[in-house]
Design a protein around this motif. Structure first.
Motif, PDB file in Angstrom:
ATOM      1  N   THR A  38      11.246   0.228   3.010  1.00 34.65           N
ATOM      2  CA  THR A  38       9.984  -0.445   3.288  1.00 34.65           C
ATOM      3  C   THR A  38       9.427  -1.035   2.002  1.00 34.65           C
ATOM      4  O   THR A  38       9.535  -0.443   0.933  1.00 34.65           O
ATOM      5  CB  THR A  38       8.973   0.553   3.894  1.00 34.65           C
ATOM      6  N   ARG A  39       8.834  -2.214   2.125  1.00 35.03           N
ATOM      7  CA  ARG A  39       8.180  -2.868   0.993  1.00 35.03           C
ATOM      8  C   ARG A  39       6.693  -2.978   1.296  1.00 35.03           C
ATOM      9  O   ARG A  39       6.279  -2.936   2.448  1.00 35.03           O
ATOM     10  CB  ARG A  39       8.774  -4.257   0.769  1.00 35.03           C
ATOM     11  N   VAL A  40       5.901  -3.150   0.235  1.00 34.21           N
ATOM     12  CA  VAL A  40       4.456  -3.275   0.406  1.00 34.21           C
ATOM     13  C   VAL A  40       3.935  -4.392  -0.489  1.00 34.21           C
ATOM     14  O   VAL A  40       4.355  -4.539  -1.630  1.00 34.21           O
ATOM     15  CB  VAL A  40       3.736  -1.928   0.124  1.00 34.21           C
ATOM     16  N   VAL A  41       3.027  -5.176   0.088  1.00 32.40           N
ATOM     17  CA  VAL A  41       2.360  -6.252  -0.648  1.00 32.40           C
ATOM     18  C   VAL A  41       0.864  -5.956  -0.623  1.00 32.40           C
ATOM     19  O   VAL A  41       0.281  -5.777   0.453  1.00 32.40           O
ATOM     20  CB  VAL A  41       2.612  -7.631   0.011  1.00 32.40           C
ATOM     21  N   PRO A  42       0.217  -5.877  -1.781  1.00 33.38           N
ATOM     22  CA  PRO A  42      -1.228  -5.676  -1.805  1.00 33.38           C
ATOM     23  C   PRO A  42      -1.962  -6.991  -1.542  1.00 33.38           C
ATOM     24  O   PRO A  42      -1.503  -8.062  -1.944  1.00 33.38           O
ATOM     25  CB  PRO A  42      -1.495  -5.171  -3.217  1.00 33.38           C
ATOM     26  N   MET A  43      -3.083  -6.887  -0.869  1.00 31.17           N
ATOM     27  CA  MET A  43      -3.921  -8.044  -0.596  1.00 31.17           C
ATOM     28  C   MET A  43      -5.372  -7.568  -0.632  1.00 31.17           C
ATOM     29  O   MET A  43      -5.850  -6.989   0.341  1.00 31.17           O
ATOM     30  CB  MET A  43      -3.583  -8.618   0.789  1.00 31.17           C
ATOM     31  N   LYS A  44      -6.026  -7.760  -1.759  1.00 32.96           N
ATOM     32  CA  LYS A  44      -7.381  -7.249  -1.985  1.00 32.96           C
ATOM     33  C   LYS A  44      -7.396  -5.752  -1.717  1.00 32.96           C
ATOM     34  O   LYS A  44      -6.709  -5.012  -2.389  1.00 32.96           O
ATOM     35  CB  LYS A  44      -8.399  -8.002  -1.141  1.00 32.96           C
ATOM     36  N   VAL A  45      -8.159  -5.290  -0.716  1.00 30.09           N
ATOM     37  CA  VAL A  45      -8.244  -3.862  -0.400  1.00 30.09           C
ATOM     38  C   VAL A  45      -7.278  -3.472   0.718  1.00 30.09           C
ATOM     39  O   VAL A  45      -7.360  -2.376   1.261  1.00 30.09           O
ATOM     40  CB  VAL A  45      -9.684  -3.448  -0.021  1.00 30.09           C
ATOM     41  N   TYR A  46      -6.359  -4.360   1.039  1.00 35.05           N
ATOM     42  CA  TYR A  46      -5.413  -4.126   2.129  1.00 35.05           C
ATOM     43  C   TYR A  46      -3.993  -4.017   1.593  1.00 35.05           C
ATOM     44  O   TYR A  46      -3.673  -4.549   0.541  1.00 35.05           O
ATOM     45  CB  TYR A  46      -5.470  -5.266   3.154  1.00 35.05           C
ATOM     46  N   LEU A  47      -3.164  -3.332   2.351  1.00 35.16           N
ATOM     47  CA  LEU A  47      -1.740  -3.258   2.058  1.00 35.16           C
ATOM     48  C   LEU A  47      -0.983  -3.726   3.292  1.00 35.16           C
ATOM     49  O   LEU A  47      -1.315  -3.330   4.407  1.00 35.16           O
ATOM     50  CB  LEU A  47      -1.316  -1.821   1.732  1.00 35.16           C
ATOM     51  N   ILE A  73       9.136 -10.015  -2.567  1.00 38.44           N
ATOM     52  CA  ILE A  73       8.015  -9.909  -3.507  1.00 38.44           C
ATOM     53  C   ILE A  73       7.314  -8.563  -3.440  1.00 38.44           C
ATOM     54  O   ILE A  73       6.710  -8.131  -4.405  1.00 38.44           O
ATOM     55  CB  ILE A  73       6.979 -11.047  -3.334  1.00 38.44           C
ATOM     56  N   GLY A  74       7.383  -7.905  -2.307  1.00 37.60           N
ATOM     57  CA  GLY A  74       6.745  -6.599  -2.184  1.00 37.60           C
ATOM     58  C   GLY A  74       7.533  -5.539  -2.935  1.00 37.60           C
ATOM     59  O   GLY A  74       8.754  -5.621  -3.052  1.00 37.60           O
ATOM     60  N   ARG A  75       6.829  -4.564  -3.453  1.00 38.80           N
ATOM     61  CA  ARG A  75       7.519  -3.484  -4.166  1.00 38.80           C
ATOM     62  C   ARG A  75       8.056  -2.487  -3.139  1.00 38.80           C
ATOM     63  O   ARG A  75       7.477  -2.284  -2.081  1.00 38.80           O
ATOM     64  CB  ARG A  75       6.613  -2.806  -5.172  1.00 38.80           C
ATOM     65  N   LEU A  76       9.174  -1.884  -3.475  1.00 34.70           N
ATOM     66  CA  LEU A  76       9.759  -0.869  -2.604  1.00 34.70           C
ATOM     67  C   LEU A  76       8.894   0.385  -2.585  1.00 34.70           C
ATOM     68  O   LEU A  76       8.351   0.794  -3.615  1.00 34.70           O
ATOM     69  CB  LEU A  76      11.166  -0.498  -3.080  1.00 34.70           C
ATOM     70  N   THR A  77       8.774   0.973  -1.419  1.00 35.57           N
ATOM     71  CA  THR A  77       8.060   2.241  -1.301  1.00 35.57           C
ATOM     72  C   THR A  77       9.044   3.377  -1.566  1.00 35.57           C
ATOM     73  O   THR A  77      10.219   3.150  -1.835  1.00 35.57           O
ATOM     74  CB  THR A  77       7.444   2.388   0.107  1.00 35.57           C
TER      75      THR A  77
END
Length: 100
Positions: free
Chosen positions: A62-71, A53-57
Motif C-alpha cells: 500500500t502507498r500513501v499520499v498526503p493531502m493537507k490534513v488527509y491521507l 509518488i506515494g510512499r510505501l506503508t
C-alpha cells in the motif's frame, strides 16, 4: 506506466462522502466541499500519471499520499490504482477500517 485507471473502494467512497457531508452541513454551504473535491481531483490526476509518488506503508504494498490534513491510501494492481482509504488525520486512528 501509462495513465492508470482510478478505482475507489466502497469504504473510501463512504469516508469521502462523510467528510464532504460534514463540511457542507457545518458550513451551511457546499463551497468548501467543492473546493476539497477539486483538490482531490488534482492529486488523483497527478497520481494517475506518476502512480509511485506515494510512499510505501509498512506492508510494502500500500502507498500513501498526503493531502493537507488527509491521507489517500492506494494500491497499484495491473494498470489500475485502487483508492483504499481517504483518511482525515484529525480522526481517531482506531476508527480507520483500513489497516496497514
Amino acid at each position: 506506466m501509462a495513465q492508470g485507471e482510478i478505482i475507489w473502494s466502497e469504504d473510501a467512497k463512504k469516508e469521502l462522502h462523510k467528510i464532504l457531508k460534514f463540511y457542507t452541513e457545518r458550513n451551511g454551504s457546499s463551497t468548501y466541499s467543492l473546493k476539497l473535491l477539486g483538490e482531490i481531483e488534482d492529486v488523483l490526476k497527478t497520481l494517475s500519471k506518476s502512480n509511485f509518488i506515494g510512499r510505501l506503508t509498512s506492508n510494502k504494498i500500500t502507498r500513501v499520499v498526503p493531502m493537507k490534513v488527509y491521507l489517500i491510501f492506494y494500491e497499484i494492481n495491473n494498470n489500475r490504482i485502487e483508492i483504499l482509504c481517504f483518511w482525515d488525520n484529525r480522526q481517531d486512528e482506531i476508527k480507520r477500517k483500513f489497516d496497514l
